[in-house]
Scaffold this motif. Sequence first.
Motif, PDB file in Angstrom:
ATOM      1  N   ASP A   1       0.815  -1.214   0.000  1.00 43.03           N
ATOM      2  CA  ASP A   1       0.000   0.000   0.000  1.00 43.03           C
ATOM      3  C   ASP A   1       0.853   1.271   0.000  1.00 43.03           C
ATOM      4  N   ASP A   2       2.159   1.145  -0.150  1.00 45.32           N
ATOM      5  CA  ASP A   2       3.008   2.315  -0.339  1.00 45.32           C
ATOM      6  C   ASP A   2       3.211   2.646  -1.816  1.00 45.32           C
ATOM      7  N   ALA A   3       2.554   1.914  -2.704  1.00 47.74           N
ATOM      8  CA  ALA A   3       2.619   2.248  -4.132  1.00 47.74           C
ATOM      9  C   ALA A   3       2.002   3.630  -4.333  1.00 47.74           C
ATOM     10  N   PRO A   4       2.592   4.463  -5.243  1.00 46.49           N
ATOM     11  CA  PRO A   4       2.180   5.868  -5.360  1.00 46.49           C
ATOM     12  C   PRO A   4       0.672   6.094  -5.524  1.00 46.49           C
ATOM     13  N   GLU A   5      -0.018   5.303  -6.355  1.00 48.11           N
ATOM     14  CA  GLU A   5      -1.468   5.549  -6.549  1.00 48.11           C
ATOM     15  C   GLU A   5      -2.212   5.281  -5.251  1.00 48.11           C
ATOM     16  N   VAL A   6      -1.758   4.272  -4.522  1.00 49.55           N
ATOM     17  CA  VAL A   6      -2.440   3.927  -3.276  1.00 49.55           C
ATOM     18  C   VAL A   6      -2.191   5.011  -2.219  1.00 49.55           C
ATOM     19  N   VAL A   7      -0.974   5.540  -2.210  1.00 51.45           N
ATOM     20  CA  VAL A   7      -0.641   6.601  -1.255  1.00 51.45           C
ATOM     21  C   VAL A   7      -1.581   7.789  -1.465  1.00 51.45           C
ATOM     22  N   GLU A   8      -1.832   8.116  -2.729  1.00 51.67           N
ATOM     23  CA  GLU A   8      -2.710   9.234  -3.027  1.00 51.67           C
ATOM     24  C   GLU A   8      -4.114   9.019  -2.446  1.00 51.67           C
ATOM     25  N   SER A   9      -4.659   7.817  -2.616  1.00 51.75           N
ATOM     26  CA  SER A   9      -6.008   7.626  -2.063  1.00 51.75           C
ATOM     27  C   SER A   9      -5.976   7.562  -0.541  1.00 51.75           C
ATOM     28  N   ARG A  10      -4.878   7.058   0.048  1.00 49.95           N
ATOM     29  CA  ARG A  10      -4.800   7.056   1.515  1.00 49.95           C
ATOM     30  C   ARG A  10      -4.773   8.478   2.061  1.00 49.95           C
ATOM     31  N   LEU A  11      -4.074   9.382   1.346  1.00 45.74           N
ATOM     32  CA  LEU A  11      -4.028  10.777   1.800  1.00 45.74           C
ATOM     33  C   LEU A  11      -5.409  11.416   1.717  1.00 45.74           C
ATOM     34  N   LYS A  12      -6.139  11.092   0.655  1.00 45.71           N
ATOM     35  CA  LYS A  12      -7.479  11.632   0.490  1.00 45.71           C
ATOM     36  C   LYS A  12      -8.371  11.156   1.643  1.00 45.71           C
ATOM     37  N   VAL A  13      -8.299   9.868   1.928  1.00 43.30           N
ATOM     38  CA  VAL A  13      -9.071   9.308   3.039  1.00 43.30           C
ATOM     39  C   VAL A  13      -8.686   9.998   4.353  1.00 43.30           C
ATOM     40  N   TYR A  14      -7.389  10.226   4.522  1.00 50.72           N
ATOM     41  CA  TYR A  14      -6.941  10.892   5.749  1.00 50.72           C
ATOM     42  C   TYR A  14      -7.594  12.265   5.901  1.00 50.72           C
ATOM     43  N   HIS A  15      -7.514  13.082   4.845  1.00 58.88           N
ATOM     44  CA  HIS A  15      -8.041  14.446   4.962  1.00 58.88           C
ATOM     45  C   HIS A  15      -9.556  14.453   5.152  1.00 58.88           C
ATOM     46  N   GLU A  16     -10.235  13.558   4.461  1.00 55.85           N
ATOM     47  CA  GLU A  16     -11.707  13.581   4.525  1.00 55.85           C
ATOM     48  C   GLU A  16     -12.259  12.936   5.793  1.00 55.85           C
ATOM     49  N   THR A  17     -11.625  11.857   6.225  1.00 56.34           N
ATOM     50  CA  THR A  17     -12.254  11.029   7.261  1.00 56.34           C
ATOM     51  C   THR A  17     -11.549  11.086   8.617  1.00 56.34           C
ATOM     52  N   THR A  18     -10.226  11.169   8.600  1.00 55.79           N
ATOM     53  CA  THR A  18      -9.481  11.107   9.862  1.00 55.79           C
ATOM     54  C   THR A  18      -9.202  12.496  10.425  1.00 55.79           C
ATOM     55  N   GLU A  19      -8.899  13.456   9.555  1.00 54.08           N
ATOM     56  CA  GLU A  19      -8.530  14.788  10.049  1.00 54.08           C
ATOM     57  C   GLU A  19      -9.615  15.428  10.927  1.00 54.08           C
ATOM     58  N   PRO A  20     -10.913  15.196  10.645  1.00 52.94           N
ATOM     59  CA  PRO A  20     -11.941  15.758  11.542  1.00 52.94           C
ATOM     60  C   PRO A  20     -11.784  15.353  13.009  1.00 52.94           C
ATOM     61  N   LEU A  21     -11.003  14.295  13.263  1.00 43.59           N
ATOM     62  CA  LEU A  21     -10.784  13.897  14.661  1.00 43.59           C
ATOM     63  C   LEU A  21     -10.007  14.949  15.441  1.00 43.59           C
ATOM     64  N   LYS A  22      -9.260  15.782  14.724  1.00 39.90           N
ATOM     65  CA  LYS A  22      -8.526  16.834  15.446  1.00 39.90           C
ATOM     66  C   LYS A  22      -9.507  17.768  16.145  1.00 39.90           C
ATOM     67  N   GLU A  23     -10.572  18.127  15.428  1.00 38.00           N
ATOM     68  CA  GLU A  23     -11.630  18.949  16.022  1.00 38.00           C
ATOM     69  C   GLU A  23     -12.286  18.225  17.205  1.00 38.00           C
ATOM     70  N   PHE A  24     -12.569  16.957  16.986  1.00 36.91           N
ATOM     71  CA  PHE A  24     -13.235  16.116  18.000  1.00 36.91           C
ATOM     72  C   PHE A  24     -12.448  16.166  19.316  1.00 36.91           C
ATOM     73  N   TYR A  25     -11.119  16.009  19.225  1.00 33.24           N
ATOM     74  CA  TYR A  25     -10.311  15.978  20.444  1.00 33.24           C
ATOM     75  C   TYR A  25      -9.924  17.373  20.920  1.00 33.24           C
ATOM     76  N   ALA A  26      -9.853  18.335  19.999  1.00 28.05           N
ATOM     77  CA  ALA A  26      -9.596  19.715  20.429  1.00 28.05           C
ATOM     78  C   ALA A  26     -10.744  20.169  21.323  1.00 28.05           C
ATOM     79  N   ALA A  27     -11.971  19.774  20.968  1.00 24.60           N
ATOM     80  CA  ALA A  27     -13.145  20.150  21.748  1.00 24.60           C
ATOM     81  C   ALA A  27     -13.090  19.556  23.157  1.00 24.60           C
TER      82      ALA A  27
END
Length: 209
Positions: free
Chosen positions: A157-183
């Motif tokens: 899953d470190d292949a370049p195309e896969v990395v791109e979709s993992r980053l997208k998933v991170y920004h869309e789905t995981t990054e909102p957790l920063k708000e969750f825990y900041a609160a």
Amino acid sequence: MKIIFLGAPGAGKGTQAEIVSERLGIPSISTGAIIREAIKTGTEMGMKARKYTESGALVPDEVVIGIIQERLAKPDCKNGFILDGFPRTVPQAEALDAMGVKLDVVLSIEVSDSAIVERMSGRRVCECGASYHTKYNPSKDGVHCDKCGKPLTIRRDDAPEVVESRLKVYHETTEPLKEFYAAKGILKIVEGQERVEDTTALTLGALGI
Ligand code: ADP
Ligand code: ZN
């Protein structure tokens, strides 16, 4: 201490989590590592998880929540633990709350997408769980593990195309957790540095250890 490491794939969570784990004498639990192990040994969960990880998608919440529930019930978690790669979605974070887990700190390691892409292309891993980088953290001979001597490999899953979709998933789905825990007032941010030891210094500072 109960600590969560957040961050994009390849931000260096795993590396820092291992260091903090040794220093505090508490286990570092990586859902990614547990899933990869299950895929390798071909368990039922592993067979279900494979298609998700190989395309860079997340494994369904109920599967990962089950993994964590089982792992946190083990006696070595009594005095604390580090979670590396969990939670990755808001429902996973809510499940952790529902389990009654009281977190001390959530540490987000921030690294730009372009740096991530460069890092992933150089990542080399060992079966034993150790992780290296051809440029930033090479093993002694560059091709074998320093800890166990086995040959290093490249994660699928470190292949370049896969990395791109993992980053997208991170920004869309995981990054909102920063708000969750900041609160909740427990979020700390660390700027990931080029050198592992510089990030470690900032991490230990942020954790106050
Ligand atoms: P990285 O942090 O480098 O993205 P990990 O080793 O943490 O990678 O995880 C590898 C893969 O395992 C992820 O891309 C995902 O498919 C799956 N995975 C790991 N943790 C979770 C989680 N908490 N929820 C859903 N899927 C997960
Ligand atoms: Zn090894």
